[in-house]
Enzyme design. Structure first.
Site, short mmCIF file in Angstrom:
data_model
loop_
_atom_site.label_atom_id
_atom_site.label_comp_id
_atom_site.label_asym_id
_atom_site.label_seq_id
_atom_site.Cartn_x
_atom_site.Cartn_y
_atom_site.Cartn_z
N LYS A 13 0.83 -1.21 0.00
CA LYS A 13 0.00 0.00 0.00
C LYS A 13 0.85 1.25 0.00
CE LYS A 13 -1.90 -0.82 3.97
NZ LYS A 13 -1.34 -2.12 4.36
N ARG A 88 -9.75 1.41 8.42
CA ARG A 88 -9.41 0.02 8.75
C ARG A 88 -10.46 -0.63 9.64
NH1 ARG A 88 -3.24 1.14 8.37
NH2 ARG A 88 -2.35 -0.93 8.37
N ARG A 127 11.89 -6.30 5.36
CA ARG A 127 11.93 -4.89 5.76
C ARG A 127 12.49 -4.75 7.17
NH1 ARG A 127 6.50 -1.42 5.71
NH2 ARG A 127 6.07 -2.60 7.58
N ARG A 144 -0.45 -8.72 13.22
CA ARG A 144 -1.03 -7.68 12.36
C ARG A 144 -1.86 -8.29 11.23
NH1 ARG A 144 4.39 -4.97 11.10
NH2 ARG A 144 3.32 -3.87 9.43
P1 B4P Z 1 3.61 -1.90 2.53
O1 B4P Z 1 2.44 -2.79 2.38
O2 B4P Z 1 3.68 -0.72 1.63
O3 B4P Z 1 3.60 -1.66 4.06
P2 B4P Z 1 2.92 -0.53 4.88
O4 B4P Z 1 2.30 0.53 4.04
O5 B4P Z 1 3.97 -0.11 5.81
O6 B4P Z 1 1.71 -1.25 5.58
P3 B4P Z 1 1.48 -1.64 7.08
O7 B4P Z 1 0.05 -2.10 7.11
O8 B4P Z 1 2.51 -2.59 7.51
O9 B4P Z 1 1.75 -0.37 7.94
P4 B4P Z 1 0.99 0.99 8.24
O10 B4P Z 1 2.05 2.00 8.24
O11 B4P Z 1 -0.17 1.22 7.35
O12 B4P Z 1 5.02 -2.59 2.26
C1 B4P Z 1 5.62 -3.53 3.08
C2 B4P Z 1 6.99 -3.98 2.57
O13 B4P Z 1 6.86 -4.70 1.36
C3 B4P Z 1 7.97 -2.85 2.29
O14 B4P Z 1 9.22 -3.21 2.79
C4 B4P Z 1 8.04 -2.77 0.77
O15 B4P Z 1 9.29 -2.35 0.30
C5 B4P Z 1 7.77 -4.20 0.37
N1 B4P Z 1 7.12 -4.29 -0.92
C6 B4P Z 1 6.14 -3.48 -1.38
N2 B4P Z 1 5.77 -3.85 -2.62
C7 B4P Z 1 6.54 -4.96 -2.95
C8 B4P Z 1 6.62 -5.82 -4.08
N3 B4P Z 1 5.84 -5.65 -5.17
N4 B4P Z 1 7.51 -6.84 -4.04
C9 B4P Z 1 8.30 -7.03 -2.96
N5 B4P Z 1 8.29 -6.24 -1.86
C10 B4P Z 1 7.40 -5.22 -1.85
O16 B4P Z 1 0.44 0.73 9.72
C11 B4P Z 1 1.30 0.50 10.82
C12 B4P Z 1 0.53 0.55 12.12
O17 B4P Z 1 -0.03 1.88 12.33
C13 B4P Z 1 -0.68 -0.37 12.25
O18 B4P Z 1 -0.32 -1.69 12.65
C14 B4P Z 1 -1.51 0.38 13.33
O19 B4P Z 1 -1.02 0.15 14.62
C15 B4P Z 1 -1.29 1.83 12.98
N6 B4P Z 1 -2.33 2.34 12.07
C16 B4P Z 1 -2.13 2.79 10.79
N7 B4P Z 1 -3.31 3.16 10.24
C17 B4P Z 1 -4.27 2.93 11.18
C18 B4P Z 1 -5.69 3.09 11.20
N8 B4P Z 1 -6.36 3.53 10.13
N9 B4P Z 1 -6.36 2.75 12.33
C19 B4P Z 1 -5.71 2.30 13.41
N10 B4P Z 1 -4.38 2.11 13.46
C20 B4P Z 1 -3.66 2.42 12.35
#
Ligand code: B4P
Length: 191
Positions: A13, A88, A127, A144
């Site tokens: 995402k 979410r 990561r 998660r």
């Molecule tokens: P991403 O999937 O981009 O990870 P993310 O955005 O960090 O999602 P995540 O759900 O983990 O975290 P968020 O910050 O939203 O990529 C993951 C990895 O995969 C990266 O290393 C990337 O390089 C790699 N990758 C991507 N595409 C690839 C491909 N095609 N091939 C190989 N590798 C690839 O949330 C973190 C925390 O914040 C949550 O757990 C929660 O506690 C809080 N939070 C955030 N939003 C919230 C909400 N709306 N409500 C409540 N809590 C919330």
């Protein structure tokens, strides 16, 4: 263009939302990034969010909703935005509907990235080698995924019923997935 990016942790995402927001010239609003910034700056919001994030739990809705409401009131979102990782929960979906109604805006599409769970865990463990994120360790990563399945996956139905879901296979390299997203939005008449 007003888009949501949804998908399990590790689906790409954040990665894809950053690219598409630059292409479309609209801001990417990542609730995870905003929380992490506040944790790093040790603000009140950061202190409220940190223990939930570290445990792989969602930050309480009232905290998250208030933060998004304030962000969507900013001037740079007038021409569009890309929300990454929000909503979410059921409560967040309702709040976003209210916020957009107040602003007289509507969502154009919900981009859903699907990736199987072992690949998700492998990506996040990779990561973890460099991120320094406290929630990038195997137990929390698995938790998660469970939280996503229980609380967020069912929300997709709500947007499917509205006919605005654009589902994209998130497996493959980053460029390939980015091309698929652009193609799928165009095919759905959303670009
Ligand atoms: P991403 O999937 O981009 O990870 P993310 O955005 O960090 O999602 P995540 O759900 O983990 O975290 P968020 O910050 O939203 O990529 C993951 C990895 O995969 C990266 O290393 C990337 O390089 C790699 N990758 C991507 N595409 C690839 C491909 N095609 N091939 C190989 N590798 C690839 O949330 C973190 C925390 O914040 C949550 O757990 C929660 O506690 C809080 N939070 C955030 N939003 C919230 C909400 N709306 N409500 C409540 N809590 C919330």
């Amino acid at each position: 263009m007003r888009l949501l990016f949804m998908g399990p942790p590790g689906a790409g995402k954040g990665t894809q939302a950053m690219r598409l927001s630059a292409e479309l010239g609209v801001p990417q609003i990542s609730t995870g990034d905003i929380f992490r910034h506040n944790v790093a700056e040790q603000t009140e919001l950061g202190q409220a969010a940190q223990r939930f994030m570290d445990a792989g739990e969602y930050v309480p809705d009232e905290v998250t909703n208030e933060m998004v409401r304030a962000r969507l009131a900013e001037e740079d979102t007038r021409q569009g935005f890309l929300l990454d990782g929000y909503p979410r929960t059921v409560d967040q979906v309702q709040t976003l509907d209210e916020i957009l109604a107040e602003l007289d805006q509507e969502l154009d599409a919900v981009v859903v990235l699907s990736v199987d769970s072992e690949e998700l865990i492998a990506r996040l463990l990779k990561r973890a080698e460099t991120s320094g994120r406290d929630d990038d360790n195997e137990d929390v990563i698995r938790h998660r995924q469970e939280v996503f399945k229980a609380q967020t996956a069912p929300l997709l139905q709500t947007y499917e019923q509205r006919g605005i879901v654009v589902e994209v296979d998130g497996l493959g390299d980053v460029d390939e997935v980015a091309e698929r997203i652009v193609g799928a939005l165009a095919a759905a008449g959303k670009s």
